[in-house]
Design an enzyme around this catalytic site. Structure first.
Site, PDB file in Angstrom:
ATOM      1  N   HIS A 104       0.861  -1.183   0.000  1.00  0.00           N
ATOM      2  CA  HIS A 104       0.000   0.000   0.000  1.00  0.00           C
ATOM      3  C   HIS A 104       0.898   1.235   0.000  1.00  0.00           C
ATOM      4  O   HIS A 104       1.499   1.575   1.015  1.00  0.00           O
ATOM      5  CB  HIS A 104      -0.884  -0.017   1.250  1.00  0.00           C
ATOM      6  N   ALA A 105       0.977   1.900  -1.147  1.00  0.00           N
ATOM      7  CA  ALA A 105       1.814   3.100  -1.255  1.00  0.00           C
ATOM      8  C   ALA A 105       1.381   4.138  -0.222  1.00  0.00           C
ATOM      9  O   ALA A 105       0.187   4.308   0.036  1.00  0.00           O
ATOM     10  CB  ALA A 105       1.724   3.690  -2.657  1.00  0.00           C
ATOM     11  N   HIS A 106       2.348   4.792   0.388  1.00  0.00           N
ATOM     12  CA  HIS A 106       2.058   5.838   1.365  1.00  0.00           C
ATOM     13  C   HIS A 106       3.255   6.762   1.466  1.00  0.00           C
ATOM     14  O   HIS A 106       4.374   6.408   1.101  1.00  0.00           O
ATOM     15  CB  HIS A 106       1.697   5.245   2.731  1.00  0.00           C
ATOM     16  N   VAL A 107       3.006   7.959   1.957  1.00  0.00           N
ATOM     17  CA  VAL A 107       4.025   8.999   2.054  1.00  0.00           C
ATOM     18  C   VAL A 107       4.333   9.238   3.528  1.00  0.00           C
ATOM     19  O   VAL A 107       3.426   9.285   4.358  1.00  0.00           O
ATOM     20  CB  VAL A 107       3.515  10.313   1.415  1.00  0.00           C
TER      21      VAL A 107
END
Length: 160
Positions: free
Chosen positions: A117-120
Site C-alpha cells: 500500500h503506497a504511502h508517504v
C-alpha cells in the site's frame, strides 16, 4: 543515563501481530482518535506514525489499496499530493520545523513497512535532532506523547 523509558512500545511488543494492511484496516474501524487519523480527504488520509522517527511524523495514504502511484487514478494521485501539502502546512504551523523529510517507500527492499500500500512519510526535522542517541544507543528520544502530538496537530488543521 541508567534508563531510557519508551512506554508506548510495550503495547506494540505485547500485541498480536496480525496480517493485514494498517492503511486499509485503520480507516475502516471509523475510530479516528484511537487510530490517530487526523484528516480524511476524498481519496486519502493523514495519520500519525505510531512508531515515529520524530515528533509529528505523519503518514499519508490513499484509501484504495495500491502498491504504487501508477496504480492510482489521476484524481487519487492529485488528492494524495494535495493532502501531503496540507500535512506539510499543519506541521509548519504546529511545530515550526527547520526542515522536513518527505518520502515514499514502495516495496519491501525500498524500506516500506507496508509494501503493498503506497504511502508517504513526512518527518519534521530540526538542527541537532540527530544526536548520539540514534547513532550510539540505537534509540530515539521523543519529548512528546502521541496523544499530545495528535491534539497539537488537530488544533492546527484549519490554519489556526
Amino acid at each position: 543515563m541508567d534508563r531510557l523509558w519508551a512506554p508506548w512500545r510495550m503495547e506494540y511488543l505485547m500485541s498480536d501481530k496480525v496480517d493485514g494492511c494498517i492503511f486499509c484496516d485503520k480507516p475502516a474501524e471509523n475510530d479516528d482518535r484511537k487510530n490517530f487519523i487526523l484528516l480524511r480527504s476524498e481519496h486519502s488520509f493523514i495519520m500519525l506514525n505510531a512508531y515515529p522517527y520524530n515528533n509529528g511524523h505523519l503518514m499519508i495514504a490513499p484509501f484504495r489499496h495500491a502498491a504504487s502511484l501508477n496504480e492510482l487514478s489521476r484524481s487519487e494521485r492529485a488528492d494524495l499530493v494535495e493532502t501531503v501539502a496540507g500535512a506539510e502546512a499543519v506541521l509548519m504551523r504546529a511545530y515550526d520545523p527547520q526542515g522536513m523529510n518527505i518520502g515514499i517507500n514502495m516495496g519491501h527492499c525500498a524500506g516500506a513497512g507496508v509494501p503493498g500500500h503506497a504511502h508517504v512519510h513526512i518527518v519534521p526535522r530540526w538542527e541537532g535532532d540527530t544526536n548520539f542517541m540514534p547513532v550510539v544507543g540505537r534509540t530515539r528520544v521523543l519529548p512528546e506523547l502521541l496523544d499530545e502530538t495528535f491534539a497539537r496537530l488537530l488544533g492546527h488543521l484549519d490554519g489556526e
